[in-house]
Motif scaffolding. Sequence first.
Motif, PDB file in Angstrom:
ATOM      1  N   PHE A  63       5.889   8.896  -0.048  1.00 48.31           N
ATOM      2  CA  PHE A  63       6.046   9.949  -1.052  1.00 48.31           C
ATOM      3  C   PHE A  63       4.867  10.907  -0.928  1.00 48.31           C
ATOM      4  N   PRO A  64       5.155  12.171  -0.635  1.00 46.24           N
ATOM      5  CA  PRO A  64       4.044  13.103  -0.380  1.00 46.24           C
ATOM      6  C   PRO A  64       3.220  13.393  -1.628  1.00 46.24           C
ATOM      7  N   PHE A  67      -2.227  17.296  -2.534  1.00 49.37           N
ATOM      8  CA  PHE A  67      -3.641  17.678  -2.495  1.00 49.37           C
ATOM      9  C   PHE A  67      -4.496  16.745  -1.644  1.00 49.37           C
ATOM     10  N   LEU A  68      -3.888  15.806  -0.964  1.00 54.31           N
ATOM     11  CA  LEU A  68      -4.670  14.848  -0.183  1.00 54.31           C
ATOM     12  C   LEU A  68      -4.981  15.409   1.206  1.00 54.31           C
ATOM     13  N   LEU A  72      -4.056  11.478   4.946  1.00 60.63           N
ATOM     14  CA  LEU A  72      -3.492  10.679   3.843  1.00 60.63           C
ATOM     15  C   LEU A  72      -2.234  11.385   3.334  1.00 60.63           C
ATOM     16  N   LEU A  75       1.876   8.277  -0.779  1.00 59.58           N
ATOM     17  CA  LEU A  75       1.901   6.937  -1.373  1.00 59.58           C
ATOM     18  C   LEU A  75       3.138   6.170  -0.919  1.00 59.58           C
ATOM     19  N   ASN A  77       5.525   2.552  -1.919  1.00 59.50           N
ATOM     20  CA  ASN A  77       5.833   1.585  -2.977  1.00 59.50           C
ATOM     21  C   ASN A  77       6.228   0.268  -2.317  1.00 59.50           C
ATOM     22  N   ILE A  82       1.683   0.164  -5.658  1.00 59.37           N
ATOM     23  CA  ILE A  82       1.528   1.479  -5.039  1.00 59.37           C
ATOM     24  C   ILE A  82       0.312   1.439  -4.112  1.00 59.37           C
ATOM     25  N   GLU A  83       0.539   1.818  -2.860  1.00 54.52           N
ATOM     26  CA  GLU A  83      -0.533   1.808  -1.862  1.00 54.52           C
ATOM     27  C   GLU A  83      -0.605   3.161  -1.166  1.00 54.52           C
ATOM     28  N   SER A  84      -1.746   3.418  -0.539  1.00 56.48           N
ATOM     29  CA  SER A  84      -1.902   4.653   0.224  1.00 56.48           C
ATOM     30  C   SER A  84      -1.294   4.473   1.615  1.00 56.48           C
TER      31      SER A  84
ATOM     32  N   VAL B  23       7.768  17.435  -5.433  1.00 56.49           N
ATOM     33  CA  VAL B  23       6.921  16.336  -5.917  1.00 56.49           C
ATOM     34  C   VAL B  23       7.088  16.245  -7.444  1.00 56.49           C
ATOM     35  N   TYR B  25       6.002  15.050 -11.267  1.00 58.82           N
ATOM     36  CA  TYR B  25       4.803  14.854 -12.086  1.00 58.82           C
ATOM     37  C   TYR B  25       5.206  14.478 -13.501  1.00 58.82           C
ATOM     38  N   ARG B  96       1.295   2.578 -12.887  1.00 62.85           N
ATOM     39  CA  ARG B  96       0.463   1.898 -11.891  1.00 62.85           C
ATOM     40  C   ARG B  96      -0.792   2.735 -11.617  1.00 62.85           C
ATOM     41  N   LEU B  98      -3.670   4.359  -9.217  1.00 65.76           N
ATOM     42  CA  LEU B  98      -3.623   4.895  -7.853  1.00 65.76           C
ATOM     43  C   LEU B  98      -4.449   4.016  -6.930  1.00 65.76           C
ATOM     44  N   PRO B  99      -4.047   3.871  -5.686  1.00 67.05           N
ATOM     45  CA  PRO B  99      -4.875   3.096  -4.748  1.00 67.05           C
ATOM     46  C   PRO B  99      -6.215   3.806  -4.528  1.00 67.05           C
ATOM     47  N   VAL B 102      -6.709   7.078  -2.554  1.00 65.52           N
ATOM     48  CA  VAL B 102      -6.081   8.269  -3.132  1.00 65.52           C
ATOM     49  C   VAL B 102      -6.790   8.675  -4.428  1.00 65.52           C
ATOM     50  N   VAL B 111      -5.073  13.947 -11.546  1.00 64.16           N
ATOM     51  CA  VAL B 111      -4.027  12.925 -11.417  1.00 64.16           C
ATOM     52  C   VAL B 111      -4.668  11.549 -11.590  1.00 64.16           C
ATOM     53  N   VAL B 114       0.419   6.670 -11.625  1.00 66.66           N
ATOM     54  CA  VAL B 114       1.714   6.952 -11.021  1.00 66.66           C
ATOM     55  C   VAL B 114       2.783   6.093 -11.696  1.00 66.66           C
ATOM     56  N   PRO B 116       6.302   4.657 -10.638  1.00 70.68           N
ATOM     57  CA  PRO B 116       7.347   4.546  -9.611  1.00 70.68           C
ATOM     58  C   PRO B 116       8.724   4.510 -10.260  1.00 70.68           C
ATOM     59  N   GLY B 119      13.600   5.839  -5.901  1.00 68.81           N
ATOM     60  CA  GLY B 119      13.672   6.991  -4.995  1.00 68.81           C
ATOM     61  C   GLY B 119      12.657   8.084  -5.256  1.00 68.81           C
ATOM     62  N   ARG B 120      11.733   7.865  -6.159  1.00 67.93           N
ATOM     63  CA  ARG B 120      10.731   8.888  -6.421  1.00 67.93           C
ATOM     64  C   ARG B 120       9.437   8.256  -6.917  1.00 67.93           C
ATOM     65  N   MET B 121       8.418   9.083  -6.961  1.00 70.46           N
ATOM     66  CA  MET B 121       7.109   8.639  -7.429  1.00 70.46           C
ATOM     67  C   MET B 121       6.596   9.758  -8.327  1.00 70.46           C
ATOM     68  N   LEU B 123       3.666  11.472 -10.367  1.00 73.13           N
ATOM     69  CA  LEU B 123       2.213  11.484 -10.519  1.00 73.13           C
ATOM     70  C   LEU B 123       1.872  11.905 -11.942  1.00 73.13           C
TER      71      LEU B 123
END
Lengths: 173, 133
Positions: A63-64, A67-68, A72, A75, A77, A82-84, B23, B25, B96, B98-99, B102, B111, B114, B116, B119-121, B123
């Motif tokens: 998932f884009p 701002f990274l 990177l 993310l 799932n 949640i991981e990078s 994206v 949010y 959740r 953020l790792p 990130v 931000v 997140v 989940p 099909g989407r995430m 922020l």
Amino acid sequence: METGSEPLASEDILGEVKRSLRSRDVVNVEEEPVKLVIFTLGEGRYAFYGSEVREILSGCEVFPVPFLPGYLPGLINIRGDIESAVDLRHILGKDKTPPGKALIIMAERGEFKSGIIIDAVEDVADLPQSKITPPLATLTGTARDLAAGTVELGGGQTATLIDIEKLAAMVAL
Amino acid sequence: MNGEAAKRGIFPLPVLFFSVGGVHYGVSTDQVLSAAARGASEDGEPLWFQREMGYGGEPACPRPAAVAVKAAGGKRLTVLIDSLEEIAEVAPGEIRPLPPLVARHARRKGVWGVIPRPGRMCLLIDFALWTKS
């Protein structure tokens, strides 16, 4: 039928088998095999220590996150965690991995834990430590900075062994 | 999240979901002063969310939506986004962290977490933190 003290042929064979097994044991003690995950990125072949690979995830949606930095892309799932995701291709100076689903190696070492996007897994192999030699002198750029060694795969083929600790230090900067 | 948060009345957290450049949010409705589906703004010069978040390129949405939010210091700020999606209550277990790799970049953009979804995430953004940064 002869009943003298000469051993039977089968005893000779069994003795040879036992000697062979003992010699193999000696080799195993001297050369502890190392598990490696060998993978490709573009034209290049690379490897991670298997002990630093938690799992390999195919078709994993990245998932884009806009701002990274370029290495990177976003993310992932993993069963609710949640991981990078690190784009190793971008780090090595190749074209960025296109967005969408990707093949990901979940790598973990110390406090570093992240998905690493790769092109394809070529092999998961146990190789003797002696097959890992210092990085090739011809290796340049970031690949050289990240290399822990060169893996001899046979048939004249090699893979660059990536040091996860060096990778972690690079992306944490 | 612990029972203390629930006692203080944080959860369930009402969240306004919106999207920009594909994206997703979410922002706590506590920070939202008003939202308009088609970008009329009463407050001076609005900010293009896409531009401020570093998407690269110029915003391409011809008829953006506008969200007026509480920025740092209680200041009113209007932000232009692609579209409003929904307002929904979020339970603590849905959020959740953020790792680490990130999180340090994300904080500079406000931000902080997140959600989940299939099909989407989504922020989660804190506009006060965003404008402070």
